[in-house]
Design a protein around this motif. Structure first.
Motif, PDB file in Angstrom:
ATOM      1  N   THR A   3      -5.023   4.338  -2.013  1.00  0.00           N
ATOM      2  CA  THR A   3      -5.247   4.064  -0.595  1.00  0.00           C
ATOM      3  C   THR A   3      -6.267   5.044  -0.040  1.00  0.00           C
ATOM      4  O   THR A   3      -6.157   6.258  -0.220  1.00  0.00           O
TER       5      THR A   3
ATOM      6  N   GLU B 108      -4.345   4.510  10.418  1.00  0.00           N
ATOM      7  CA  GLU B 108      -2.957   4.164  10.734  1.00  0.00           C
ATOM      8  C   GLU B 108      -2.310   5.227  11.610  1.00  0.00           C
ATOM      9  O   GLU B 108      -1.496   4.914  12.477  1.00  0.00           O
TER      10      GLU B 108
ATOM     11  N   ILE C 203      -5.664   5.627   6.035  1.00  0.00           N
ATOM     12  CA  ILE C 203      -4.499   6.407   6.468  1.00  0.00           C
ATOM     13  C   ILE C 203      -4.768   7.052   7.823  1.00  0.00           C
ATOM     14  O   ILE C 203      -3.920   7.023   8.720  1.00  0.00           O
TER      15      ILE C 203
ATOM     16  N   LYS D  65       6.536   7.633   4.838  1.00  0.00           N
ATOM     17  CA  LYS D  65       5.747   6.511   4.318  1.00  0.00           C
ATOM     18  C   LYS D  65       4.688   7.113   3.413  1.00  0.00           C
ATOM     19  O   LYS D  65       3.737   7.747   3.874  1.00  0.00           O
TER      20      LYS D  65
ATOM     21  N   TYR E 179       1.767   6.760   0.721  1.00  0.00           N
ATOM     22  CA  TYR E 179       0.764   5.797   0.272  1.00  0.00           C
ATOM     23  C   TYR E 179       0.492   5.950  -1.219  1.00  0.00           C
ATOM     24  O   TYR E 179       0.564   7.061  -1.773  1.00  0.00           O
TER      25      TYR E 179
ATOM     26  N   SER F 236       0.794  -1.229   0.000  1.00  0.00           N
ATOM     27  CA  SER F 236       0.000   0.000   0.000  1.00  0.00           C
ATOM     28  C   SER F 236       0.825   1.277   0.000  1.00  0.00           C
ATOM     29  O   SER F 236       0.273   2.375  -0.065  1.00  0.00           O
ATOM     30  N   SER F 237       2.168   1.172   0.075  1.00  0.00           N
ATOM     31  CA  SER F 237       2.963   2.382   0.253  1.00  0.00           C
ATOM     32  C   SER F 237       4.417   2.184  -0.165  1.00  0.00           C
ATOM     33  O   SER F 237       4.860   1.066  -0.426  1.00  0.00           O
TER      34      SER F 237
ATOM     35  N   ARG G 232      -0.672  12.374  -3.228  1.00  0.00           N
ATOM     36  CA  ARG G 232      -0.566  11.178  -2.389  1.00  0.00           C
ATOM     37  C   ARG G 232      -0.341  11.584  -0.932  1.00  0.00           C
ATOM     38  O   ARG G 232       0.469  12.461  -0.646  1.00  0.00           O
TER      39      ARG G 232
END
Length: 280
Positions: free
Chosen positions: A40, A48, A45, A34, A36, A21-22, A74
């Protein structure tokens, strides 16, 4: 750090690490980005961020989260850089790690499961929402989904922190220091749900797509051996058993299929879910 500074500092054509995913980029100054992939979802996000901050505050990981950014459409998180090598890659440097990996995983699990975080999502609700919302479960009719939902709600609620993607790629080894990373799938619930997921991850999850049959067979043997050591040590540490975890298998199957929907695993997981419905 502003977006302009990130754009100047980072070569976005060369990530240091790529996952499903990243992508991860080193920012220097003890931090990583990080970033994504654009597909996503924002909710994932946001979750997370909450999970990582909670895990850090509870002492489950040293990975501090410094906030989120948006780069070229992103979203990304700026995280503390942790030194070390993933446990998956560690045998190339130190083959002896294979003989103690199971005990290390058991110790890490036991320490995480001691912590409680009522602010995290209930693992039972996570499974029910995936079951109701994801198209991958359209092979089930409404009455079958209701039967599964009723069973899941009969399982006891709990606030223990669960990682739910606890495999060797998500353990960093730095000497004798072992650190748990990647908290995107973290929830709260009964630790037995995590054991059910561990059982699947170490016996039936996809292994290194595109690898030779010989490598796959070898890694299958290795991860099976690691699991056997893990469950033996975990049972000794906690008093919980693999036999008890089978009540939670259906949640592990739903979370794995709904969150990841991996081609290699799809038919197997759908078969397991169908068999569960017939057996309830």
């Amino acid at each position: 750090m502003t977006n302009e500074e990130l754009l100047r500092r980072v070569n976005f054509d060369k990530p240091d690490f790529s996952a499903r995913s990243s992508e991860v980029y080193d920012l220097g100054e003890g931090k990583v980005l990080k970033l994504y992939f654009s597909e996503t979802e924002d909710a994932s996000i946001d979750r997370e961020i909450l999970n990582t901050k909670t895990a850090f505050e509870m002492g489950c990981t040293p990975m501090a989260c410094y906030g989120d950014v948006k780069i070229n459409g992103r979203r990304g998180l700026i995280l503390k850089k942790l030194e070390g090598c993933s446990m998956t890659n560690m045998p190339a440097k130190n083959p002896l790690i294979l003989f103690k990996a199971g005990k290390i995983l058991a110790d890490l699990h036991a320490k995480v499961h001691e912590k409680e975080a009522p602010q995290l999502k209930d693992v039972r609700m996570e499974a029910i929402e995936l079951l109701e919302e994801e198209e991958v479960f359209d092979f089930l009719i409404k009455s079958e989904k209701e039967k599964i939902k009723e069973y899941i709600l009969s399982l006891p609620e709990s606030d223990h922190i669960l990682h739910m993607d606890f495999h060797t790629d998500n353990i960093l080894c730095d000497g004798d220091n072992y650190q748990v990373i990647d908290w995107m799938t973290a929830v709260r619930g009964n630790p037995l749900a995590e054991i059910a997921m561990m059982n699947f991850l170490h016996h039936e999850a996809e292994l290194f797509p595109g690898s030779s049959k010989i490598k796959i067979a070898f890694m299958q043997m290795v991860r099976g051996s690691i699991y056997n050591s893990f469950i033996k040590n975990y049972e000794k540490m906690t008093g919980l058993t693999e036999a008890e975890s089978h009540k939670w298998d259906i949640i592990a199957y739903i979370l794995r299929l709904g969150n990841w929907n991996i081609d290699f695993e799809r038919e197997n997981l759908q078969g397991k879910i169908t068999a569960f419905v017939k057996g309830v």
